[in-house]
Design an enzyme around this catalytic site. Structure first.
Site, PDB file in Angstrom:
ATOM      1  N   TYR A 271     -13.477   3.254  13.097  1.00  0.00           N
ATOM      2  CA  TYR A 271     -12.241   3.242  12.403  1.00  0.00           C
ATOM      3  C   TYR A 271     -12.084   4.993  12.464  1.00  0.00           C
ATOM      4  CZ  TYR A 271      -9.900   4.238   8.260  1.00  0.00           C
ATOM      5  OH  TYR A 271      -8.239   4.333   7.653  1.00  0.00           O
TER       6      TYR A 271
ATOM      7  N   GLY B 205       0.821  -1.315   0.124  1.00  0.00           N
ATOM      8  CA  GLY B 205       0.325  -0.394   0.241  1.00  0.00           C
ATOM      9  C   GLY B 205       0.565   1.339   0.505  1.00  0.00           C
TER      10      GLY B 205
END
Length: 297
Positions: A174, A25
């Site tokens: 989150y 990523g």
């Protein structure tokens, strides 16, 4: 909007960087950007096998780069302490600490090895502990860059229920962990005042692996104007780490109108993140939960 790209980064020869969660990523792309410009990069990964593959792939792209693997599991404070101790023993200084790793939208509530809700425990507490333990290696001119998310704007932080024990919702958990990252960035910058060490935050916008996409061909086509690849998503991180003359506590994100893609630019964090009282309360809670107290506290 700037037209800044990795080619605009300065020469980083002689500097050392540690990037958490960097076997894939935007973390992996940040490793490539830093190493390409001469930095000695410590690629920190939870899974040693994946980490080794990432180091091999990076060195295949950049044969002359100095990239070493560090085993780091932010969901295990014992491992965080061991890793920090090993890094301090092997490296005189760190010039860049990139707090990139994180859990994302965990469907069912689960906990870290130390009993913390996974997203809060990994994304915030693990990085809080790591940064404090590595603080002795940071010198004047060093930067700590913590990766947040645009989702930090759409959440509040419940200081009385940081572990989401009353009612767990994945997206909310989150978002709150990313708000905690932003609050931490600003409080750290306040506490580092006068040391010459800067604390900044960055978010990648809407970064997608082009080989995976969004899992739907139609969505992939429709979203193309709004998304960027992982290399583009890493630009705010690299800008926050290396661009000169950034104000303390800067937040860097992509520069298009929706803040989802494009060259990096300075933006304002959520007002919820800038409350110094909340910053102090989260800091004190983090010290209590991790048993890590910064030298400047």
């Amino acid at each position: 909007m700037t037209s800044w790209r990795t080619a605009d980064m300065p020469d980083l020869t002689g500097k050392t960087a540690l990037v958490t969660g960097s076997n894939s990523g935007i973390g992996y792309q940040a490793v490539l950007g830093l190493a390409e410009h001469g930095a000695h990069v410590l690629l920190a990964a939870r899974n040693p096998e994946r980490g080794e593959k990432a180091v091999a792939a990076a060195k295949a792209k950049l044969p002359n780069a100095r990239i070493d693997l560090v085993h780091l599991d932010l969901a295990d404070l014992g491992n965080v302490r061991e890793t920090a101790k090993a890094v301090l023993a092997e490296h005189e200084h760190l010039d860049f600490l990139i707090n990139n790793a994180g859990e994302k939208v965990v469907p069912e509530r689960r906990t870290t090895k130390d009993g913390f809700e996974a997203q809060f425990g990994t994304n915030h507490l693990g990085h809080f502990a790591l940064t404090g333990l590595l603080l002795p290696a940071l010198r004047a001119g060093a930067r700590v860059v913590t990766i947040t998310s645009a989702s930090h704007r759409f959440n509040d932080f419940d200081i009385d229920d940081p572990q989401q024990e009353r009612a767990y919702k994945p997206m909310r958990a989150y978002g709150r962990s990313k708000l905690a990252n932003m609050i931490f960035t600003l409080e750290l910058d306040r506490r580092l005042g006068g040391t010459g060490i800067a604390s900044h935050a960055a978010h990648p916008g809407f970064a997608v692996d082009p080989e995976i996409g969004l899992g739907n061909p139609v969505l992939d086509v429709l979203s193309k104007p709004m998304v960027q690849d992982m290399a583009g998503g890493a630009l705010p991180t690299l800008y926050a780490a290396t661009a000169p003359n950034l104000p303390g506590g800067s937040l860097i994100g992509p520069g298009n109108l929706l803040r989802t893609k494009g060259s990096p630019r300075l933006e304002k964090p959520s007002p919820k993140a800038t409350d110094p009282r909340l910053g102090r309360r989260l800091w004190e809670l983090s010290e209590e939960l991790t048993d890590v107290r910064y030298l400047s506290s």
